[in-house]
Design an enzyme around this catalytic site. Structure first.
Site, PDB file in Angstrom:
ATOM      1  N   HIS A 461      37.194 -13.490  72.954  1.00 19.53           N
ATOM      2  CA  HIS A 461      35.765 -13.205  73.152  1.00 19.53           C
ATOM      3  C   HIS A 461      34.945 -14.505  73.098  1.00 19.53           C
ATOM      4  CE1 HIS A 461      32.004 -10.764  72.463  1.00 19.53           C
ATOM      5  NE2 HIS A 461      31.641 -11.914  71.948  1.00 19.53           N
ATOM      6  N   GLU A 462      35.125 -15.249  72.017  1.00 23.06           N
ATOM      7  CA  GLU A 462      34.325 -16.466  71.846  1.00 23.06           C
ATOM      8  C   GLU A 462      34.675 -17.497  72.926  1.00 23.06           C
ATOM      9  OE1 GLU A 462      31.811 -16.311  70.128  1.00 23.06           O
ATOM     10  OE2 GLU A 462      32.326 -14.562  68.926  1.00 23.06           O
TER      11      GLU A 462
HETATM   12 ZN   LIG Z   1      29.640 -12.564  71.790  1.00 20.09          ZN
END
Ligand SMILES: [Zn+2]
Length: 674
Positions: A461-462
């Site tokens: 995600h990051e």
């Molecule tokens: Zn995020």
């Protein structure tokens, strides 16, 4: 390939940087900029795009670059010096940006530029001017002088109170611990948690295990602790952090919450909006407050039955009616029973280095980029790594720091932030640099950090955010990367990337047993995939609960009745949730996303973007997940454009149509064909 040199980037000198020097340096920079701007407006050059905009962009870039390490070190070190520097700088920066955004002459210069912009101006120039004018209006540029002052005072106060809110949450979290003394009490906890807790106890001259309220420990207790009393103790501590019913009333956020809502409402109404929710939507993809409420309610309605079925199945295996501190524990038990797969079992296959290698290989496959570790770069902690990113031709396009492990004083959660934003003005290009921050369990005595699959998803995600920041092709920093992107679309690249953490081809390469090196076995992958849908309805409802609470709190705020946060939270929970919480639950008091940060009246963005992300990923499922054409289209339509285009138009360019709810509901196993 030639060895990259760290001086490809101009990076902050983290070894030398001193908190007490940053305040006067920042002040001096602001004073310089004030003079430069006055001179620009004085000589009339400001009537022309090329004479004004690049100069302003340079100044913004310089300032954000100076501020970035202060804000970042405050977040990752949490030391008193950086806290003080941050708290001193923030009001000065807010004041400066308010002053600029309320500068009538500058506003008029932009109006003039807008009127005379040549018909063949590039999208980016057009978007930049359009956004600047919008932001001037949102900043109250057309208010009478006395109201303008009220407006800027309100915003300054708001920034301070939000920062105090955040500080209280951290102080309350750090102040709490529980020392467990018997084996029975810590039964079920992971070896990593126990090892750390035992070391902490020794440091404090005690026997047993000193359990703290950092997220990995809290999570481990809620999911794995067999001792129900221990779970309840932790639940209560977590759910009452920084509140009137917490253990440390000196960190109570009750008054700050009221103040924050009051100030936001005042600011919004001064500009002519009904409430802060409307004001918030002015910069978002969603068009109206009704559209957001309907979106969340439709999603809740389509999810509720699935969530109720999930809850009933969990209750069936619990020997008593479950309380809030039992849900996670019995859910994990049922998950193990059904799929016989536990976080700890999965953890063995995900040493952090192996996961990073697999993730970077994926980025290479999709976008042709290579990610390389650079050794000599100085940082703020020994465990921090620096990576450089090159494109398919071998040319450097950006870099990032990775600060992966939990530490005392470090803010909870995972996030990315900008160190340097891409800029290409006046013939000089500056490459983007970012910070990728997580709170994984630190390496053990053997230097090994093993991730849960959830951690893997977080990392993907990051990194999705990071690619958005690094792959931008936009030259103007104010609309490059994640800048100028509507909040409710900013999670699209990150949530999109999460999907790959559920693909066999990707996970096989991103895994390797920490002892044998064997990749995640196919049978485990299959169980993992089945388990993905497990609990998806409950998780979806929980997010909708947060989003509705946030949005309604801001949309319904009435100065005559105050914030009514606990009342609204109760109503939302009655309407949406299938789980109960004790009356002492004080979710709002530690809800930093909403009360300390940028997600105010914007928490729905997670779900909004998730719909976009699932729908975007379904294009990859249709064409093959590594399909070059699809990936290239996604990169050029979404990842490269920053805030230079209308995001719905850009999305339709990529997908050939507007997004629908279907892909997300199907992916979560909630969707049932009629
Ligand atoms: Zn995020």
């Amino acid at each position: 390939m030639s060895h990259p040199k760290p001086d490809t980037f101009t990076l902050p000198r983290f070894n030398e940087i001193q908190a007490e020097q940053t305040v006067p340096a920042l002040q001096e920079l602001i004073a310089q900029h004030r003079r430069k701007l006055a001179a620009l407006l004085e000589d009339g050059a400001a009537r022309d795009f090329d004479a004004l905009v690049p100069a302003l962009e340079e100044m913004n870039h310089e300032l954000s670059r100076a501020w970035s390490p202060v804000s970042h070190l405050h977040g990752v070190l949490g030391s008193p010096e950086w806290r003080e520097a941050y708290n001193e700088c923030l009001p000065k920066l807010t004041e400066h940006s308010t002053e600029i955004s309320q500068n009538v002459r500058l506003y008029e210069a932009f109006l003039n530029i807008s009127e005379h912009l040549p018909a063949d101006s590039p999208d980016a120039a057009r978007a930049l001017v359009h956004q600047a004018l919008r932001d001037f209006r949102l900043a109250g540029v057309s208010l009478e002088d006395d109201l303008k002052k009220t407006f800027s005072d309100t915003r300054r106060q708001l920034a301070q109170v939000q920062s105090k809110f955040d500080q209280n949450v951290r102080d309350a979290t750090d102040a709490w611990h529980h020392t467990a003394t018997s084996q029975d009490e810590v039964s079920g906890l992971s070896p990593a948690t126990l090892e750390r807790a035992a070391a902490l106890a020794r440091e404090h001259g005690c026997d047993g295990w000193r359990l703290t309220l950092d997220f990995p420990t809290y999570h481990d207790v809620m999911i794995h602790a067999d001792d129900r009393n221990l779970r309840e103790r932790f639940y209560r501590a977590w759910a009452t952090r920084a509140s009137d019913v917490g253990d440390t009333p000196q960190y109570d956020n009750s008054e700050y919450i009221e103040k924050i809502l009051e100030l936001r409402h005042r600011a919004a109404t001064l500009i002519g909006y009904e409430n802060f929710a409307e004001y918030s939507l002015a910069t978002k993809m969603a068009v109206s407050t009704a559209e957001v409420i309907e979106f969340l309610q439709e999603l809740a309605e389509k999810t509720r039955d699935a969530a109720q079925r999930e809850f009933d199945a969990i209750q069936k295996i619990a020997p008593f009616p479950m309380q809030a501190w039992d849900y996670g524990y019995f859910q994990e038990k049922l998950k193990q029973e059904k799929y016989s797969i536990s976080d700890d079992e999965l953890r063995q296959y995900f040493p952090v280095r192996k996961v990073l290698d697999g993730l970077f290989e994926l980025a290479g496959k999709l976008y042709g980029v290579s990610v390389n570790l650079i050794q000599e770069v100085q940082s703020w902690h020994d465990s921090v790594l620096f990576y450089e990113v090159r494109d398919e031709t071998g040319e450097a396009i950006g870099g990032f720091y990775a600060d992966l492990y939990a530490r005392p004083g470090k803010r909870n959660g995972a996030w990315i932030d900008e160190c340097v934003v891409r800029k290409s003005l006046n013939g000089e290009t500056v490459l983007p640099v970012g910070y990728l921050v997580c709170n994984f369990i630190p390496p053990d005595a053997n230097g090994q950090s093993l991730l849960t699959h959830q951690d893997v998803v977080t990392l993907f995600h990051e990194f999705g955010h990071m690619l958005h920041h690094l792959l931008t092709r936009i030259d103007y920093p104010s609309i490059a990367g994640i800048n100028g992107v509507p909040w409710d679309a900013v999670e699209l690249p990150s949530q999109f990337m999460e999907n790959f953490a559920w693909c066999e081809d990707v996970l096989t390469r991103a895994s390797g047993h920490h002892e044998t090196g064997e990749p995640l076995p196919e049978s485990m992958f299959r169980r993992l995939t089945e388990s993905r849908k497990f609990g998806a309805g409950l998780a979806m409802l929980r997010q909708i609960e947060f989003a509705l609470f946030d949005f309604r709190t801001h949309a319904e705020y009435d100065p005559a009745h105050g914030g009514r946060v606990l009342e609204i939270l109760d109503e939302v929970r009655r309407d949406v949730a299938v789980t109960d919480h004790p009356s002492y639950n004080r979710l709002p008091h530690s809800f930093g996303h909403v009360f300390a940060g940028g997600y105010a009246a914007g928490y729905y963005s997670y779900k909004w973007a998730e719909v976009l992300a699932a729908d975007a990923f379904s294009a990859f499922e249709e064409s093959g997940i590594f399909d070059q054409q699809t990936a290239t289209r996604f990169r050029s339509s979404i990842l490269e454009i920053g805030g230079s285009r209308d995001i719905m138009d850009a999305y339709v360019d990529f997908r050939g149509r507007k997004p629908t709810l279907e892909a997300l509901l199907r992916q979560s196993g909630i969707w049932k064909a009629a």
